[in-house]
Write an enzyme that holds these catalytic residues in place. Structure first.
Site, PDB file in Angstrom:
ATOM      1  N   TYR A   1       3.903  11.558 -23.990  1.00 24.34           N
ATOM      2  CA  TYR A   1       3.401  11.622 -22.607  1.00 24.34           C
ATOM      3  C   TYR A   1       2.625  10.373 -22.200  1.00 24.34           C
ATOM      4  O   TYR A   1       1.735  10.438 -21.357  1.00 24.34           O
ATOM      5  CB  TYR A   1       2.547  12.883 -22.393  1.00 24.34           C
ATOM      6  CG  TYR A   1       3.275  14.134 -22.782  1.00 24.34           C
ATOM      7  CD1 TYR A   1       4.348  14.601 -22.033  1.00 24.34           C
ATOM      8  CD2 TYR A   1       2.911  14.846 -23.919  1.00 24.34           C
ATOM      9  CE1 TYR A   1       5.042  15.752 -22.401  1.00 24.34           C
ATOM     10  CE2 TYR A   1       3.587  16.000 -24.299  1.00 24.34           C
ATOM     11  CZ  TYR A   1       4.657  16.444 -23.528  1.00 24.34           C
ATOM     12  OH  TYR A   1       5.335  17.579 -23.895  1.00 24.34           O
ATOM     13  N   ALA A   2       2.965   9.237 -22.762  1.00 19.00           N
ATOM     14  CA  ALA A   2       2.277   7.976 -22.437  1.00 19.00           C
ATOM     15  C   ALA A   2       2.954   7.290 -21.267  1.00 19.00           C
ATOM     16  O   ALA A   2       3.583   6.235 -21.394  1.00 19.00           O
ATOM     17  CB  ALA A   2       2.233   7.069 -23.664  1.00 19.00           C
ATOM     18  N   ASN A   3       2.850   7.933 -20.109  1.00 16.64           N
ATOM     19  CA  ASN A   3       3.415   7.414 -18.863  1.00 16.64           C
ATOM     20  C   ASN A   3       2.333   7.497 -17.800  1.00 16.64           C
ATOM     21  O   ASN A   3       1.561   8.453 -17.776  1.00 16.64           O
ATOM     22  CB  ASN A   3       4.621   8.256 -18.433  1.00 16.64           C
ATOM     23  CG  ASN A   3       5.625   8.399 -19.547  1.00 16.64           C
ATOM     24  OD1 ASN A   3       6.285   7.440 -19.915  1.00 16.64           O
ATOM     25  ND2 ASN A   3       5.742   9.590 -20.118  1.00 16.64           N
TER      26      ASN A   3
ATOM     27  N   HIS B   1       0.838  -1.198   0.000  1.00 15.91           N
ATOM     28  CA  HIS B   1       0.000   0.000   0.000  1.00 15.91           C
ATOM     29  C   HIS B   1       0.875   1.250   0.000  1.00 15.91           C
ATOM     30  O   HIS B   1       1.828   1.334   0.755  1.00 15.91           O
ATOM     31  CB  HIS B   1      -0.903  -0.038   1.222  1.00 15.91           C
ATOM     32  CG  HIS B   1      -1.943   1.024   1.218  1.00 15.91           C
ATOM     33  ND1 HIS B   1      -2.317   1.667   2.356  1.00 15.91           N
ATOM     34  CD2 HIS B   1      -2.698   1.548   0.226  1.00 15.91           C
ATOM     35  CE1 HIS B   1      -3.257   2.551   2.079  1.00 15.91           C
ATOM     36  NE2 HIS B   1      -3.502   2.497   0.783  1.00 15.91           N
TER      37      HIS B   1
ATOM     38  N   HIS C   1       4.619  17.255 -16.656  1.00 16.49           N
ATOM     39  CA  HIS C   1       5.530  16.183 -17.070  1.00 16.49           C
ATOM     40  C   HIS C   1       6.840  16.263 -16.275  1.00 16.49           C
ATOM     41  O   HIS C   1       7.399  15.222 -15.904  1.00 16.49           O
ATOM     42  CB  HIS C   1       5.798  16.284 -18.573  1.00 16.49           C
ATOM     43  CG  HIS C   1       6.566  15.139 -19.129  1.00 16.49           C
ATOM     44  ND1 HIS C   1       6.139  13.836 -19.034  1.00 16.49           N
ATOM     45  CD2 HIS C   1       7.750  15.090 -19.785  1.00 16.49           C
ATOM     46  CE1 HIS C   1       7.027  13.032 -19.612  1.00 16.49           C
ATOM     47  NE2 HIS C   1       8.002  13.767 -20.076  1.00 16.49           N
TER      48      HIS C   1
ATOM     49  N   ASP D   1       6.740   5.072 -21.228  1.00 20.61           N
ATOM     50  CA  ASP D   1       6.916   4.921 -22.669  1.00 20.61           C
ATOM     51  C   ASP D   1       8.400   4.708 -22.956  1.00 20.61           C
ATOM     52  O   ASP D   1       9.242   4.816 -22.063  1.00 20.61           O
ATOM     53  CB  ASP D   1       6.321   6.103 -23.439  1.00 20.61           C
ATOM     54  CG  ASP D   1       6.976   7.447 -23.152  1.00 20.61           C
ATOM     55  OD1 ASP D   1       8.183   7.497 -22.817  1.00 20.61           O
ATOM     56  OD2 ASP D   1       6.281   8.468 -23.291  1.00 20.61           O
TER      57      ASP D   1
END
Length: 127
Positions: free
Chosen positions: A116-118, A20, A94, A28
């Site tokens: 920005y594919a994170n 947790h 970002h 990316d």
């Protein structure tokens, strides 16, 4: 023999150690990776595996409390992928996202090439 749909042994072991409040990052193929966190590199070629493919599997196999995306991804395909999995994301710049990478327990590098594919996935608890 452990029963899991995840076949990548290092990824499965890394996820088993998460608790947790830990964070798991799906990155990316262009995200600069810091020293420190365990990096599981799944990238094969540009586009494979995609963020969508990795997020789908992780969402089925983890308790995810919430997610964080770069503000630059707001209203784009990455946000749609998260929303489709009931992961209503928070947004940070970002630069702030990259600054949080050293705190990750695990970074899963994909072949994704969308800007920005994170996604930062915040581990939850099953009870």
């Amino acid at each position: 023999m452990l029963k899991s749909e995840i076949l990548n042994a290092p990824l499965l072991a890394a996820l088993a150690k998460c608790g947790h409040t830990d964070i798991v990052v799906i990155a990316d193929c262009g995200l600069p990776l810091p020293e420190g966190p365990l990096v599981i590199d799944l990238a094969l070629v540009q586009g494979l595996p995609s963020l969508d493919q990795v997020l789908e599997v992780l969402a089925r196999n983890m308790v995810i409390e919430n997610s964080t995306l770069a503000a630059e991804a707001e209203n784009g395909p990455v946000q749609e992928l998260c929303l489709a999995r009931d992961l209503d994301p928070d947004f940070i710049s970002h630069e702030e996202l990259k600054a949080q990478l050293p705190q990750a327990k695990v970074i899963v590098r994909t072949g994704e090439a969308t800007p920005y594919a994170n996604a930062i996935l915040h581990c939850g608890v099953a009870f």
